[in-house]
Design an enzyme around this catalytic site. Structure first.
Site, mmCIF file in Angstrom:
data_model
loop_
_atom_site.group_PDB
_atom_site.id
_atom_site.type_symbol
_atom_site.label_atom_id
_atom_site.label_comp_id
_atom_site.label_asym_id
_atom_site.label_seq_id
_atom_site.Cartn_x
_atom_site.Cartn_y
_atom_site.Cartn_z
ATOM 1 N N ARG A 68 8.562 -6.980 1.745
ATOM 2 C CA ARG A 68 8.294 -5.584 2.051
ATOM 3 C C ARG A 68 8.266 -5.287 3.546
ATOM 4 O O ARG A 68 8.824 -4.277 3.975
ATOM 5 C CB ARG A 68 6.982 -5.178 1.381
ATOM 6 C CG ARG A 68 6.734 -3.707 1.513
ATOM 7 C CD ARG A 68 5.573 -3.251 0.716
ATOM 8 N NE ARG A 68 4.903 -2.234 1.507
ATOM 9 C CZ ARG A 68 3.733 -1.746 1.225
ATOM 10 N NH1 ARG A 68 3.078 -2.175 0.188
ATOM 11 N NH2 ARG A 68 3.195 -0.812 1.984
ATOM 12 N N ASN A 110 7.118 14.662 -0.096
ATOM 13 C CA ASN A 110 7.444 13.978 -1.348
ATOM 14 C C ASN A 110 7.403 14.986 -2.474
ATOM 15 O O ASN A 110 6.643 15.943 -2.432
ATOM 16 C CB ASN A 110 6.391 12.886 -1.606
ATOM 17 C CG ASN A 110 6.615 12.136 -2.908
ATOM 18 O OD1 ASN A 110 7.724 11.693 -3.201
ATOM 19 N ND2 ASN A 110 5.563 11.982 -3.701
ATOM 20 N N HIS A 112 6.620 15.152 -6.533
ATOM 21 C CA HIS A 112 5.972 14.339 -7.568
ATOM 22 C C HIS A 112 5.891 15.157 -8.862
ATOM 23 O O HIS A 112 5.479 16.324 -8.832
ATOM 24 C CB HIS A 112 4.565 13.942 -7.106
ATOM 25 C CG HIS A 112 3.868 13.091 -8.105
ATOM 26 N ND1 HIS A 112 4.146 11.752 -8.275
ATOM 27 C CD2 HIS A 112 2.919 13.392 -9.025
ATOM 28 C CE1 HIS A 112 3.396 11.270 -9.244
ATOM 29 N NE2 HIS A 112 2.639 12.247 -9.722
ATOM 30 N N GLU A 146 -2.419 7.583 1.212
ATOM 31 C CA GLU A 146 -2.911 7.471 -0.165
ATOM 32 C C GLU A 146 -1.836 7.974 -1.117
ATOM 33 O O GLU A 146 -1.326 9.094 -0.934
ATOM 34 C CB GLU A 146 -4.184 8.319 -0.310
ATOM 35 C CG GLU A 146 -5.078 7.861 -1.419
ATOM 36 C CD GLU A 146 -6.311 8.765 -1.530
ATOM 37 O OE1 GLU A 146 -6.812 8.914 -2.640
ATOM 38 O OE2 GLU A 146 -6.718 9.343 -0.504
#
Ligand code: GRF
Length: 216
Positions: A68, A110, A112, A146
């Site tokens: 990663r 983002n 979602h 988060e």
């Protein structure tokens, strides 16, 4: 000299219908931005093909499992080079490093498929049905460290029907994703939308709640 339109980089992992919505909105002039680059973590992501068909630089950045840090460094390097005005995570299924998020936190959004803060993470449609929810939808938000918890910008909301399945809900929500994502991008590139810590600013005012778009 005419300045070129603001540049968006889109990160994807899959089908890329949200990417397509942005490509289309750019082509019609609905948003004053160009999709400058598409990056996928998966070689078989259909979105890469969509990008290439639209003449957009598209690349897969992939490293093996347990690598990663290298992956994040590669993607960070690519984006530093591109210097996009906005980075959109559109169905991008990897978790990004704190360093990545910190670097781009003022221009990283983002989409979602749930009415956040409900159902961060995966399998949102099934979870909404199993909980007996009466409504469901999608959210565009700024990204923080988060998962799926950053400041919310805009939501698409629909009523759950008695005969909905996870599949039908996914399809119905996706229709709305294609509305709210270009809208948020348009606000951002027009200088109307920004983030200040945990606060979303729209038209110079703090947005106390996400903008709601009601769907059918
Ligand atoms: C969308 O539902 C997105 O919200 C979710 O994955 C799906 C990706 O769709 N995270 P697409 O790749 O944009 O078609």
């Amino acid at each position: 000299m005419r300045r070129s339109a603001p540049a968006i980089a889109v990160l994807i992992s899959g089908t890329g219908t949200n990417l397509q919505a942005l490509i289309d909105a750019s082509a019609t002039g609905a948003i004053n931005a160009r999709v400058a680059a598409v990056i996928s973590d998966r070689r078989d992501a259909q979105g890469l093909q969509r990008a290439r068909e639209a003449g957009i630089e598209a690349r897969q950045i992939r490293v093996g499992p347990r690598q990663r840090p290298r992956y994040d460094a590669a993607i960070l390097g690519a984006l530093r080079h591109l210097q996009p005005d906005l980075i959109v995570l559109a169905g991008f299924m990897r978790i990004l490093s704190p360093e990545f998020i910190e670097t781009f936190s003022d221009r990283l959004i983002n989409i979602h498929p749930s009415l956040l803060p409900k159902y961060p993470g995966l399998d949102t449609h099934r979870r909404a049905l199993e909980a007996g929810d009466t409504e469901h939808g999608a959210t565009v938000h700024f990204v923080t460290g988060e998962l799926d918890a950053g400041p919310r910008i805009i939501q698409y909301r629909i009523a759950i029907r008695s005969d909905d399945t996870p599949q039908s809900l996914a399809e119905r929500v996706l229709v709305g994703e294609h509305i709210i994502l270009p809208r948020a991008v348009g606000w951002f590139v027009d200088g109307r939308l920004s983030v200040d810590g945990n606060r979303v600013m729209l038209d110079d005012e703090v947005l106390p709640h996400p903008i709601i778009v009601e769907g059918t």
